[in-house]
Design a protein around this motif. Structure first.
Motif, PDB file in Angstrom:
ATOM      1  N   ALA A  50      14.036 -11.790  -8.133  1.00 44.78           N
ATOM      2  CA  ALA A  50      13.782 -11.428  -6.714  1.00 44.78           C
ATOM      3  C   ALA A  50      12.998 -10.145  -6.344  1.00 44.78           C
ATOM      4  N   GLN A  51      13.278  -9.210  -7.195  1.00 43.68           N
ATOM      5  CA  GLN A  51      12.686  -7.920  -7.134  1.00 43.68           C
ATOM      6  C   GLN A  51      11.256  -8.071  -7.475  1.00 43.68           C
ATOM      7  N   LEU A  52      10.915  -8.777  -8.652  1.00 47.27           N
ATOM      8  CA  LEU A  52       9.724  -9.099  -9.266  1.00 47.27           C
ATOM      9  C   LEU A  52       8.714 -10.010  -8.170  1.00 47.27           C
ATOM     10  N   THR A  53       9.560 -10.782  -7.422  1.00 50.42           N
ATOM     11  CA  THR A  53       8.893 -11.432  -6.447  1.00 50.42           C
ATOM     12  C   THR A  53       8.538 -10.738  -5.370  1.00 50.42           C
ATOM     13  N   ALA A  54       9.264  -9.710  -4.768  1.00 51.40           N
ATOM     14  CA  ALA A  54       8.799  -8.923  -3.922  1.00 51.40           C
ATOM     15  C   ALA A  54       7.818  -8.098  -4.317  1.00 51.40           C
ATOM     16  N   GLN A  55       7.838  -7.338  -5.473  1.00 54.89           N
ATOM     17  CA  GLN A  55       6.785  -6.423  -6.048  1.00 54.89           C
ATOM     18  C   GLN A  55       5.468  -7.284  -6.013  1.00 54.89           C
ATOM     19  N   LEU A  56       5.228  -8.429  -6.307  1.00 54.37           N
ATOM     20  CA  LEU A  56       4.145  -9.215  -6.554  1.00 54.37           C
ATOM     21  C   LEU A  56       3.588  -9.842  -5.141  1.00 54.37           C
ATOM     22  N   HIS A  57       4.499  -9.565  -4.310  1.00 50.48           N
ATOM     23  CA  HIS A  57       4.189  -9.834  -2.867  1.00 50.48           C
ATOM     24  C   HIS A  57       4.356 -11.733  -2.702  1.00 50.48           C
ATOM     25  N   LEU A  58       4.985 -12.318  -3.871  1.00 51.05           N
ATOM     26  CA  LEU A  58       4.982 -13.734  -3.845  1.00 51.05           C
ATOM     27  C   LEU A  58       5.761 -14.356  -2.571  1.00 51.05           C
ATOM     28  N   ASP A  59       6.800 -13.328  -1.831  1.00 46.94           N
ATOM     29  CA  ASP A  59       7.361 -13.939  -0.915  1.00 46.94           C
ATOM     30  C   ASP A  59       6.429 -13.948   0.643  1.00 46.94           C
ATOM     31  N   ARG A  60       5.285 -13.451   0.380  1.00 50.02           N
ATOM     32  CA  ARG A  60       4.311 -13.551   1.486  1.00 50.02           C
ATOM     33  C   ARG A  60       3.588 -14.930   1.739  1.00 50.02           C
ATOM     34  N   PRO A  61       2.967 -15.009   3.259  1.00 50.17           N
ATOM     35  CA  PRO A  61       2.375 -16.655   2.898  1.00 50.17           C
ATOM     36  C   PRO A  61       1.062 -16.282   2.160  1.00 50.17           C
ATOM     37  N   GLY A  62       0.310 -17.512   1.683  1.00 50.11           N
ATOM     38  CA  GLY A  62      -0.466 -17.412   0.692  1.00 50.11           C
ATOM     39  C   GLY A  62      -1.864 -17.001   1.354  1.00 50.11           C
ATOM     40  N   TRP A  63      -1.941 -17.278   2.747  1.00 50.67           N
ATOM     41  CA  TRP A  63      -3.136 -16.704   3.355  1.00 50.67           C
ATOM     42  C   TRP A  63      -3.498 -15.077   3.327  1.00 50.67           C
ATOM     43  N   LEU A  64      -2.202 -14.407   3.708  1.00 54.01           N
ATOM     44  CA  LEU A  64      -2.020 -13.128   3.474  1.00 54.01           C
ATOM     45  C   LEU A  64      -2.295 -12.552   2.193  1.00 54.01           C
ATOM     46  N   ARG A  65      -1.651 -13.231   1.426  1.00 57.12           N
ATOM     47  CA  ARG A  65      -1.902 -12.728   0.102  1.00 57.12           C
ATOM     48  C   ARG A  65      -3.520 -12.841  -0.353  1.00 57.12           C
ATOM     49  N   TYR A  66      -4.158 -13.801   0.038  1.00 56.22           N
ATOM     50  CA  TYR A  66      -5.537 -13.926  -0.128  1.00 56.22           C
ATOM     51  C   TYR A  66      -6.484 -12.845   0.561  1.00 56.22           C
ATOM     52  N   LEU A  67      -6.019 -12.513   1.752  1.00 53.24           N
ATOM     53  CA  LEU A  67      -7.020 -11.635   2.312  1.00 53.24           C
ATOM     54  C   LEU A  67      -6.498 -10.173   1.800  1.00 53.24           C
ATOM     55  N   THR A  68      -5.446  -9.973   1.433  1.00 56.12           N
ATOM     56  CA  THR A  68      -4.973  -8.590   0.715  1.00 56.12           C
ATOM     57  C   THR A  68      -5.816  -8.523  -0.475  1.00 56.12           C
ATOM     58  N   TRP A  69      -5.692  -9.535  -1.506  1.00 51.70           N
ATOM     59  CA  TRP A  69      -6.312  -9.532  -2.727  1.00 51.70           C
ATOM     60  C   TRP A  69      -7.995  -9.731  -2.476  1.00 51.70           C
ATOM     61  N   LEU A  70      -8.730 -10.174  -1.515  1.00 52.95           N
ATOM     62  CA  LEU A  70      -9.999 -10.186  -1.151  1.00 52.95           C
ATOM     63  C   LEU A  70     -10.678  -8.850  -0.664  1.00 52.95           C
ATOM     64  N   GLY A  71      -9.597  -8.357   0.079  1.00 57.37           N
ATOM     65  CA  GLY A  71      -9.893  -6.881   0.605  1.00 57.37           C
ATOM     66  C   GLY A  71      -9.744  -5.895  -0.439  1.00 57.37           C
ATOM     67  N   GLY A  72      -8.919  -5.866  -1.542  1.00 59.23           N
ATOM     68  CA  GLY A  72      -8.986  -5.126  -2.664  1.00 59.23           C
ATOM     69  C   GLY A  72     -10.206  -5.362  -3.463  1.00 59.23           C
ATOM     70  N   ALA A  73     -10.641  -6.687  -3.475  1.00 55.64           N
ATOM     71  CA  ALA A  73     -11.892  -6.876  -4.512  1.00 55.64           C
ATOM     72  C   ALA A  73     -12.992  -6.503  -4.037  1.00 55.64           C
ATOM     73  N   VAL A  74     -13.198  -6.354  -2.914  1.00 58.54           N
ATOM     74  CA  VAL A  74     -14.530  -6.091  -2.094  1.00 58.54           C
ATOM     75  C   VAL A  74     -14.823  -4.536  -2.464  1.00 58.54           C
ATOM     76  N   HIS A  75     -13.325  -3.794  -2.445  1.00 56.05           N
ATOM     77  CA  HIS A  75     -13.488  -2.498  -2.925  1.00 56.05           C
ATOM     78  C   HIS A  75     -13.373  -2.071  -4.373  1.00 56.05           C
ATOM     79  N   GLY A  76     -13.538  -3.291  -5.335  1.00 54.68           N
ATOM     80  CA  GLY A  76     -13.441  -2.956  -6.656  1.00 54.68           C
ATOM     81  C   GLY A  76     -12.165  -2.954  -7.240  1.00 54.68           C
ATOM     82  N   ASP A  77     -11.019  -3.228  -6.519  1.00 60.06           N
ATOM     83  CA  ASP A  77      -9.746  -3.288  -6.879  1.00 60.06           C
ATOM     84  C   ASP A  77      -9.157  -4.726  -7.315  1.00 60.06           C
ATOM     85  N   PHE A  78      -9.219  -5.004  -8.298  1.00 61.62           N
ATOM     86  CA  PHE A  78      -8.527  -6.560  -8.472  1.00 61.62           C
ATOM     87  C   PHE A  78      -7.043  -6.453  -8.948  1.00 61.62           C
TER      88      PHE A  78
END
Length: 319
Positions: A50-78
């Motif tokens: 459960a702790q690692l799930t929260a750390q990896l944000h796996l408990d968030r909706p998929g679209w929110l995780r994608y937008l967060t990842w895309l926002g980081g990728a645009v700034h060079g943070d993968f």
């Protein structure tokens, strides 16, 4: 007009990259099983999962995780590698450099060899040079790259001892060390890559040399070299540009196999390790790099074709 055309192509390329990131994200997130459980093991305590799930944000909706990842990728943070806890961009830097060296040498050698052999085969149609070049290119197209790489190891490394059979240096080896290990992997990739382009160049040269404008240039008494370089070759290259672009994009997949055969410390080796460790952030980064190579190579081929053929700069007329 040319500016609008280039802006439209760039916008389409950007849209393709965004759609590719969506497909990559959905495909990796859709893998079966809980990612936290896969990392910690099936016998891991529920609290740790459960702790690692929260750390990896796996408990968030998929679209929110994608937008967060895309926002980081645009700034060079993968993100951070799940296996090494290093930043993905930093971890992949040396691997990416090594693959760029291998791919760059392959592109230069492969395209140069293919254009020369294709022109020679086209100008000597149905004669001995054409038969030899066409036959060898067909054989190279029929042999998988891992088989060709293995044959090169047996001949050039085991029998003749010209080059090392496998690379024993790590990804952070110096550029001089990497260049010493490049010849055999680059030869395997260049031969396979050149084979497809040779066939297209041969056909293009035959068609162009039979065209009216080449016949007119010959009748005007222009030297054969000038007819070939100024009239035939630029037009013969047009149909081959897309084949060249596709083969450059193929390198992204081809290097994975060849790097595995030679233990070459490139992005393909990193991808195999990431697959084994289920390191999703690293896999996402490599997939985006592959999509970028594919889109950029095709975009450059389109722009080069437009520069060589003025008719492509005018919009199509409605019939």
């Amino acid at each position: 007009m040319l500016g609008k055309l280039m802006a439209r192509r760039l916008a389409l390329a950007l849209l393709t990259i965004v759609l590719a990131t969506v497909l990559v994200f959905v495909a990796l997130q859709a893998l079966p099983g809980n990612l936290a459980t896969q990392i910690l093991g099936k016998d891991a305590p529920p609290d740790a999962v459960a702790q690692l799930t929260a750390q990896l944000h796996l408990d968030r909706p998929g679209w929110l995780r994608y937008l967060t990842w895309l926002g980081g990728a645009v700034h060079g943070d993968f993100g951070t590698s799940l296996a090494t806890q290093q930043r993905v961009v930093s971890l992949a830097g040396d691997y990416l450099r090594n693959t760029a060296v291998l791919a760059g040498i392959t592109i230069v050698v492969g395209i140069t060899l293919a254009v020369i052999l294709g022109v020679v085969a086209g100008l000597t149609r149905d004669r001995l040079p054409d038969v030899l070049i066409s036959g060898l290119s067909l054989i190279a197209m029929s042999v998988p790259e891992f088989t060709l790489a293995t044959l090169l190891v047996l001949v050039c490394a085991v029998k003749l001892a010209w080059f090392p059979a496998v690379v024993t240096d790590g990804p952070d080896a110096s550029l001089g060390t990497i260049l010493h290990n490049v010849p055999l992997p680059a030869a395997a990739l260049s031969i396979v890559m050149a084979a497809y382009i040779v066939r297209m160049m041969r056909t293009s040269v035959i068609d162009v040399m039979a065209s009216e404008y080449v016949a007119m240039a010959t009748l005007r008494g222009l030297p054969r070299r000038r007819v070939l370089l100024h009239h035939a070759l630029p037009n013969a290259l047009l149909p081959a540009l897309n084949v060249i672009a596709i083969n450059i994009a193929w390198l992204v997949g081809g290097v994975v196999v060849v790097e595995a055969v030679f233990n070459y410390p490139g992005i393909g080796t990193l991808m195999l390790t990431a697959v084994h460790n289920r390191d999703v952030p690293v896999l996402q980064y490599i997939a985006v790099i592959g999509a970028l190579v594919y889109v950029v190579s095709n975009l450059l081929a389109d722009l080069a074709a437009t520069a060589l053929n003025p008719r492509l700069r005018t919009p199509a007329r409605a019939s």
